[in-house]
Design a protein around this motif. Structure first.
Motif, PDB file in Angstrom:
ATOM      1  N   VAL A  52      38.491  40.706 -40.775  1.00  0.00           N
ATOM      2  CA  VAL A  52      38.065  40.440 -39.408  1.00  0.00           C
ATOM      3  C   VAL A  52      36.992  41.445 -38.974  1.00  0.00           C
ATOM      4  CG1 VAL A  52      39.831  41.943 -38.356  1.00  0.00           C
ATOM      5  CG2 VAL A  52      39.017  39.979 -37.097  1.00  0.00           C
ATOM      6  N   ILE A  53      36.106  40.982 -38.119  1.00  0.00           N
ATOM      7  CA  ILE A  53      35.168  41.909 -37.463  1.00  0.00           C
ATOM      8  C   ILE A  53      35.576  41.962 -35.994  1.00  0.00           C
ATOM      9  CG2 ILE A  53      32.772  42.331 -36.758  1.00  0.00           C
ATOM     10  CD1 ILE A  53      31.880  40.643 -39.166  1.00  0.00           C
ATOM     11  N   VAL A  54      35.767  43.166 -35.476  1.00  0.00           N
ATOM     12  CA  VAL A  54      36.070  43.312 -34.053  1.00  0.00           C
ATOM     13  C   VAL A  54      34.830  43.888 -33.394  1.00  0.00           C
ATOM     14  CG1 VAL A  54      37.563  44.402 -32.349  1.00  0.00           C
ATOM     15  CG2 VAL A  54      38.485  43.780 -34.576  1.00  0.00           C
ATOM     16  N   ASP A  55      34.272  43.140 -32.468  1.00  0.00           N
ATOM     17  CA  ASP A  55      33.095  43.618 -31.750  1.00  0.00           C
ATOM     18  C   ASP A  55      33.486  43.838 -30.289  1.00  0.00           C
ATOM     19  OD1 ASP A  55      30.710  43.974 -30.419  1.00  0.00           O
ATOM     20  OD2 ASP A  55      29.588  42.634 -31.752  1.00  0.00           O
ATOM     21  N   GLY A  56      33.870  45.078 -30.002  1.00  0.00           N
ATOM     22  CA  GLY A  56      34.324  45.423 -28.655  1.00  0.00           C
ATOM     23  C   GLY A  56      33.181  45.476 -27.662  1.00  0.00           C
ATOM     24  N   THR A  57      31.957  45.533 -28.159  1.00  0.00           N
ATOM     25  CA  THR A  57      30.803  45.553 -27.246  1.00  0.00           C
ATOM     26  C   THR A  57      30.559  44.147 -26.704  1.00  0.00           C
ATOM     27  OG1 THR A  57      29.916  47.267 -28.701  1.00  0.00           O
ATOM     28  CG2 THR A  57      28.414  46.345 -27.068  1.00  0.00           C
ATOM     29  N   ARG A  58      30.611  43.163 -27.624  1.00  0.00           N
ATOM     30  CA  ARG A  58      30.364  41.786 -27.186  1.00  0.00           C
ATOM     31  C   ARG A  58      31.635  41.049 -26.777  1.00  0.00           C
ATOM     32  NH1 ARG A  58      26.517  39.709 -32.120  1.00  0.00           N
ATOM     33  NH2 ARG A  58      24.601  40.802 -31.521  1.00  0.00           N
ATOM     34  N   GLY A  59      32.805  41.618 -27.080  1.00  0.00           N
ATOM     35  CA  GLY A  59      34.052  40.915 -26.793  1.00  0.00           C
ATOM     36  C   GLY A  59      34.288  39.770 -27.756  1.00  0.00           C
ATOM     37  N   GLU A  60      33.976  40.005 -29.045  1.00  0.00           N
ATOM     38  CA  GLU A  60      34.086  38.941 -30.047  1.00  0.00           C
ATOM     39  C   GLU A  60      34.946  39.375 -31.221  1.00  0.00           C
ATOM     40  OE1 GLU A  60      29.717  36.837 -29.895  1.00  0.00           O
ATOM     41  OE2 GLU A  60      30.322  37.870 -31.721  1.00  0.00           O
ATOM     42  N   VAL A  61      35.647  38.404 -31.805  1.00  0.00           N
ATOM     43  CA  VAL A  61      36.402  38.650 -33.021  1.00  0.00           C
ATOM     44  C   VAL A  61      35.915  37.617 -34.031  1.00  0.00           C
ATOM     45  CG1 VAL A  61      38.703  38.645 -34.034  1.00  0.00           C
ATOM     46  CG2 VAL A  61      38.398  39.376 -31.673  1.00  0.00           C
ATOM     47  N   VAL A  62      35.460  38.070 -35.204  1.00  0.00           N
ATOM     48  CA  VAL A  62      34.968  37.125 -36.217  1.00  0.00           C
ATOM     49  C   VAL A  62      35.984  37.096 -37.356  1.00  0.00           C
ATOM     50  CG1 VAL A  62      33.040  36.490 -37.714  1.00  0.00           C
ATOM     51  CG2 VAL A  62      32.613  37.793 -35.610  1.00  0.00           C
ATOM     52  N   LEU A  63      36.578  35.908 -37.589  1.00  0.00           N
ATOM     53  CA  LEU A  63      37.598  35.779 -38.635  1.00  0.00           C
ATOM     54  C   LEU A  63      36.951  35.359 -39.941  1.00  0.00           C
ATOM     55  CD1 LEU A  63      40.298  33.800 -36.614  1.00  0.00           C
ATOM     56  CD2 LEU A  63      40.159  36.268 -36.976  1.00  0.00           C
ATOM     57  N   ASP A  64      37.483  35.883 -41.039  1.00  0.00           N
ATOM     58  CA  ASP A  64      36.987  35.560 -42.380  1.00  0.00           C
ATOM     59  C   ASP A  64      35.467  35.586 -42.457  1.00  0.00           C
ATOM     60  OD1 ASP A  64      39.629  35.037 -43.296  1.00  0.00           O
ATOM     61  OD2 ASP A  64      39.542  33.117 -42.244  1.00  0.00           O
ATOM     62  N   PRO A  65      34.879  36.705 -42.117  1.00  0.00           N
ATOM     63  CA  PRO A  65      33.413  36.741 -42.107  1.00  0.00           C
ATOM     64  C   PRO A  65      32.836  36.678 -43.516  1.00  0.00           C
ATOM     65  CG  PRO A  65      34.309  38.919 -41.672  1.00  0.00           C
ATOM     66  CD  PRO A  65      35.484  37.991 -41.739  1.00  0.00           C
ATOM     67  N   THR A  66      31.649  36.121 -43.612  1.00  0.00           N
ATOM     68  CA  THR A  66      30.944  36.112 -44.890  1.00  0.00           C
ATOM     69  C   THR A  66      30.441  37.526 -45.164  1.00  0.00           C
ATOM     70  OG1 THR A  66      28.931  35.587 -43.706  1.00  0.00           O
ATOM     71  CG2 THR A  66      30.108  33.738 -44.668  1.00  0.00           C
ATOM     72  N   SER A  67      30.061  37.787 -46.418  1.00  0.00           N
ATOM     73  CA  SER A  67      29.609  39.153 -46.723  1.00  0.00           C
ATOM     74  C   SER A  67      28.331  39.481 -45.952  1.00  0.00           C
ATOM     75  CB  SER A  67      29.419  39.343 -48.217  1.00  0.00           C
ATOM     76  OG  SER A  67      28.619  38.321 -48.722  1.00  0.00           O
ATOM     77  N   GLU A  68      27.508  38.467 -45.700  1.00  0.00           N
ATOM     78  CA  GLU A  68      26.285  38.724 -44.904  1.00  0.00           C
ATOM     79  C   GLU A  68      26.670  39.169 -43.485  1.00  0.00           C
ATOM     80  OE1 GLU A  68      26.771  35.647 -46.373  1.00  0.00           O
ATOM     81  OE2 GLU A  68      25.567  36.081 -48.148  1.00  0.00           O
ATOM     82  N   ARG A  69      27.672  38.481 -42.957  1.00  0.00           N
ATOM     83  CA  ARG A  69      28.086  38.800 -41.580  1.00  0.00           C
ATOM     84  C   ARG A  69      28.686  40.219 -41.525  1.00  0.00           C
ATOM     85  NH1 ARG A  69      28.757  35.097 -37.017  1.00  0.00           N
ATOM     86  NH2 ARG A  69      29.140  36.543 -35.323  1.00  0.00           N
ATOM     87  N   ILE A  70      29.431  40.571 -42.585  1.00  0.00           N
ATOM     88  CA  ILE A  70      30.018  41.915 -42.629  1.00  0.00           C
ATOM     89  C   ILE A  70      28.910  42.958 -42.713  1.00  0.00           C
ATOM     90  CG2 ILE A  70      31.413  43.501 -44.020  1.00  0.00           C
ATOM     91  CD1 ILE A  70      33.202  41.133 -44.726  1.00  0.00           C
ATOM     92  N   GLU A  71      27.955  42.698 -43.574  1.00  0.00           N
ATOM     93  CA  GLU A  71      26.838  43.647 -43.711  1.00  0.00           C
ATOM     94  C   GLU A  71      26.130  43.841 -42.383  1.00  0.00           C
ATOM     95  OE1 GLU A  71      23.971  42.735 -46.812  1.00  0.00           O
ATOM     96  OE2 GLU A  71      25.673  42.624 -48.193  1.00  0.00           O
ATOM     97  N   GLU A  72      25.927  42.719 -41.724  1.00  0.00           N
ATOM     98  CA  GLU A  72      25.219  42.786 -40.442  1.00  0.00           C
ATOM     99  C   GLU A  72      26.030  43.612 -39.436  1.00  0.00           C
ATOM    100  OE1 GLU A  72      24.170  40.393 -36.527  1.00  0.00           O
ATOM    101  OE2 GLU A  72      25.988  40.098 -37.676  1.00  0.00           O
ATOM    102  N   ALA A  73      27.365  43.388 -39.439  1.00  0.00           N
ATOM    103  CA  ALA A  73      28.222  44.112 -38.485  1.00  0.00           C
ATOM    104  C   ALA A  73      28.202  45.609 -38.792  1.00  0.00           C
ATOM    105  CB  ALA A  73      29.644  43.575 -38.554  1.00  0.00           C
ATOM    106  N   VAL A  74      28.300  45.941 -40.091  1.00  0.00           N
ATOM    107  CA  VAL A  74      28.316  47.357 -40.467  1.00  0.00           C
ATOM    108  C   VAL A  74      26.996  48.014 -40.071  1.00  0.00           C
ATOM    109  CG1 VAL A  74      28.354  48.950 -42.435  1.00  0.00           C
ATOM    110  CG2 VAL A  74      29.979  47.058 -42.331  1.00  0.00           C
ATOM    111  N   SER A  75      25.910  47.319 -40.332  1.00  0.00           N
ATOM    112  CA  SER A  75      24.635  47.971 -40.025  1.00  0.00           C
ATOM    113  C   SER A  75      24.430  48.041 -38.502  1.00  0.00           C
ATOM    114  CB  SER A  75      23.479  47.287 -40.753  1.00  0.00           C
ATOM    115  OG  SER A  75      22.923  46.290 -39.964  1.00  0.00           O
ATOM    116  N   ARG A  76      24.915  47.028 -37.775  1.00  0.00           N
ATOM    117  CA  ARG A  76      24.797  47.095 -36.315  1.00  0.00           C
ATOM    118  C   ARG A  76      25.643  48.252 -35.768  1.00  0.00           C
ATOM    119  NH1 ARG A  76      25.617  43.996 -31.900  1.00  0.00           N
ATOM    120  NH2 ARG A  76      27.522  43.044 -32.637  1.00  0.00           N
ATOM    121  N   SER A  77      26.833  48.397 -36.352  1.00  0.00           N
ATOM    122  CA  SER A  77      27.723  49.451 -35.902  1.00  0.00           C
ATOM    123  C   SER A  77      27.104  50.826 -36.168  1.00  0.00           C
ATOM    124  CB  SER A  77      29.062  49.313 -36.624  1.00  0.00           C
ATOM    125  OG  SER A  77      29.781  50.488 -36.533  1.00  0.00           O
ATOM    126  N   GLN A  78      26.577  50.988 -37.400  1.00  0.00           N
ATOM    127  CA  GLN A  78      25.964  52.276 -37.738  1.00  0.00           C
ATOM    128  C   GLN A  78      24.748  52.521 -36.858  1.00  0.00           C
ATOM    129  OE1 GLN A  78      25.277  51.608 -41.868  1.00  0.00           O
ATOM    130  NE2 GLN A  78      27.256  52.461 -42.501  1.00  0.00           N
TER     131      GLN A  78
END
Ligand code: PEP
Ligand code: MG
Length: 594
Positions: free
Chosen positions: A231-257
């Motif tokens: 899961v991706i938890v995005d507390g800034t946007r108020g979103e939870v992404v279930l079973d994210p693709t690896s692209e989506r995970i990469e994007e989340a990690v880089s956005r977080s960093q």
């Protein structure tokens, strides 16, 4: 593509809730079905009664010990609020009605401790429902949390501390008790998601104190998720992404960093005032719902508090009496180290309900347009409103305080408010209590009628603060909480921009400052338009301030004014958005991320 565990199809399925604590994390779900699901209905022999009571007492003692242990762990950590909540829980664990009442039921009805506790709770609940003092009435949820802990100990369930953890756990539950949230934070969980709760719930409070991304109020959550799901938890946007693709995970990690790095860099910049390259000063204030956030506000360079939403204090059951409120406001002033603080009076009603006062409005078809906010303060909540005014006035001798009144819609309403202020001042004079007689009084411009009448209203007050969250919903007839019409809810709509501009002009003609404290203020994209329109102050969530300051300091006011003039002459929101985007990208290609 398969996810890491359980061979689930990647789906990027998005669940939306309320962003309760900012930040982004990627982890595996640890489902926590809070409390035992089944209460054993056990009947006892006479000889079993004594041992059952002894077992109940042991479970209570174990609960007290667990809470004490948590408090000790928290001693050197942030989270004074969490410690206070735990202290309240310890008090409940010594409460006669809870303990003796349960023991009496075990003894008289000869039933097991779990069942007896459940019955006792039902009895306490009926008493609570009849209470009118909201402070006491609202202790119910704490009693429930504490009882869950006793039940866990009775049934020998493992405490969460001992739970088996997967790497990067994200705890998902219907509701997470504050004590559990503290415990979980200590265990290094990466995120929290709950079905229940709003921004003001205890889980959100603790998550913010511990800086764990959290999304609350996610409807249907538990029907959708299973343990160990990625899961991706995005507390800034108020979103939870279930079973994210690896692209989506990469994007989340880089956005977080990126978010973290950018915030750290910007916050580390010497806190020079937000002044444009050609000398225009924009004051940057923080919006706060809790006093605990003041520290972050100072750290991120807030010049003061532009909006303190007092109803969150009330909803968290801590503040109702004048005395208690006075202490809170004084503490807020001290936490802001002498910076000015704008205290908004109760904005209750609608979705911000304060149960238990016996003064709630009847159920309404259109609560957003009903008896809420200043209307409630001037009518059914008048004694509470006057107590609040006295508390703020008394605090005004301790520092720089402004009072802000929400949802003013007409001149008569403002006159009623000013009369209430005069009454509160007279009451204080009678008691010989000091206040600042020149305390600035301002109004929120959040009803279109107020924006249209801003020329008139400006003659009666010391400042304006535009609340775009409501102003947009009322101007565009678009519910700010309704997902289905979210595509229409746009701060850059020409109708909204014209009302903003009109309000700024009216304020300046009357020589009073005008700020903007709606959520749009925190979005960097809007900054040049607001600056160019002539706003004197922007008030946003503390974490948004470093970037806003950076943008102001690297912008020319003359250029921002030219942009605002162009935008105000345009008719189509899409064209406006793309013009503003291009303008920003041209000037801030590296800093600005869309
Ligand atoms: C607003 O309406 O813009 C505002 C700041 O107030 P709230 O979000 O509390 O309604
Ligand atoms: Mg509002």
């Amino acid at each position: 593509m398969k996810s890491r565990k359980g061979h689930r199809e990647s789906s990027n399925r998005v669940l939306r809730g309320i962003g309760a604590s900012p930040g982004i994390c990627v982890g595996t779900i640890h489902r926590m079905d809070s409390g035992p699901t089944r209460i054993p209905h056990q009947r006892l022999e006479a000889s079993q009664v004594g041992p059952e009571i002894a077992q109940f007492r042991r479970a209570v003692a174990a609960s007290i010990e667990q809470i004490q242990a948590l408090q000790r762990k928290l001693r050197h950590r942030r989270g004074r609020e969490a410690r206070a909540i735990l202290e309240a829980h310890r008090t409940i664990l010594r409460d006669e009605a809870l303990l003796k009442g349960t023991e009496r039921i075990i003894l008289r009805q000869r039933i097991g401790a779990e069942w007896a506790l459940q019955k006792n709770l039902a009895e306490i609940r009926t008493v609570f429902d009849r209470l009118t003092d909201s402070y006491i009435r609202e202790r119910w949820s704490d009693i429930e949390f504490v009882s869950q802990r006793i039940l866990r100990n009775l049934s020998g369930q493992r405490d969460l501390v001992d739970a088996p953890w997967k790497p990067h756990p994200v705890v998902v539950a219907h509701r997470i008790s504050p004590a559990d949230a503290v415990n979980l934070g200590r265990l290094g969980i990466e995120g929290l998601v709950s079905e229940a709760g709003g921004k003001e719930c205890h889980t959100a409070i603790v998550a913010r104190a511990l800086e764990i991304p959290a999304v609350v109020g996610v409807r249907g959550l538990l029907d959708e998720v299973v343990s160990e799901q990625v899961v991706i938890v995005d507390g800034t946007r108020g979103e939870v992404v279930l079973d994210p693709t690896s692209e989506r995970i990469e994007e989340a990690v880089s956005r977080s960093q990126g978010q973290r790095r950018r915030l750290d860099e910007l916050a580390a910049e010497p806190a020079r005032p937000a002044r444009t390259r050609d000398g225009r000063r924009l004051h940057l204030f923080a919006n706060l719902e809790m006093i605990e956030e003041a520290r972050a506000a100072v750290r991120y360079g807030a010049e003061g508090v532009g909006l303190f939403r007092t109803e969150f204090l009330a909803m968290r059951r801590r503040v109702l009496s004048e005395e208690a409120q006075y202490r809170w406001y004084r503490r807020l002033l001290r936490s802001m180290d002498g910076r000015p603080v704008t205290i908004r009076t109760w904005d209750l009603g609608g979705e911000k309900r304060l149960p238990g006062l016996g003064m709630e409005p009847e159920p309404e078809d259109n609560p957003a347009l009903g008896l809420r906010s200043i209307r409630l303060s001037l009518t059914r909540l008048r004694p509470l409103f006057l107590a609040q005014l006295r508390a703020v006035l008394r605090a005004s001798v301790e520092g720089r305080v402004r009072i802000l009144f929400p949802m003013i819609g007409c001149v008569e309403e403002l006159q009623d408010v000013l009369e209430a202020v005069a009454e509160a001042k007279a009451q204080l004079r009678k008691k010989g209590q000091a206040y600042d007689p020149r305390i600035p009084l301002g109004i929120m411009i959040e009803v279109p009628a107020a924006a249209l009448l801003s020329e008139v209203l400006s003659r009666h007050v010391d400042f304006f603060s535009v609340g775009t969250n409501d102003l947009i919903q009322f101007t565009l007839a678009t519910d700010r909480h309704n997902e289905q019409v979210a595509y229409l809810y746009d701060p850059l709509q020409p109708a909204v921009l014209r009302l903003l501009h009109r309000t700024v002009r009216a304020a300046h003609r009357a020589h009073i400052p005008v700020g903007l404290c709606g959520e749009m203020a925190g979005e960097a994209l809007h900054l040049p338009v607001l600056l160019g329109m002539g706003f004197d102050e922007i008030s946003a969530n503390p974490q948004a301030l470093p970037l806003l300051r950076h943008l102001v300091r690297n912008t020319s006011y003359a250029e921002a004014r030219a942009l605002a003039r162009r935008v105000l002459a345009m008719e189509d929101v899409r064209a406006i958005r793309s013009l503003v985007r291009d303008w920003m990208l041209e000037r801030f290609p590296d800093t600005f991320e869309f």
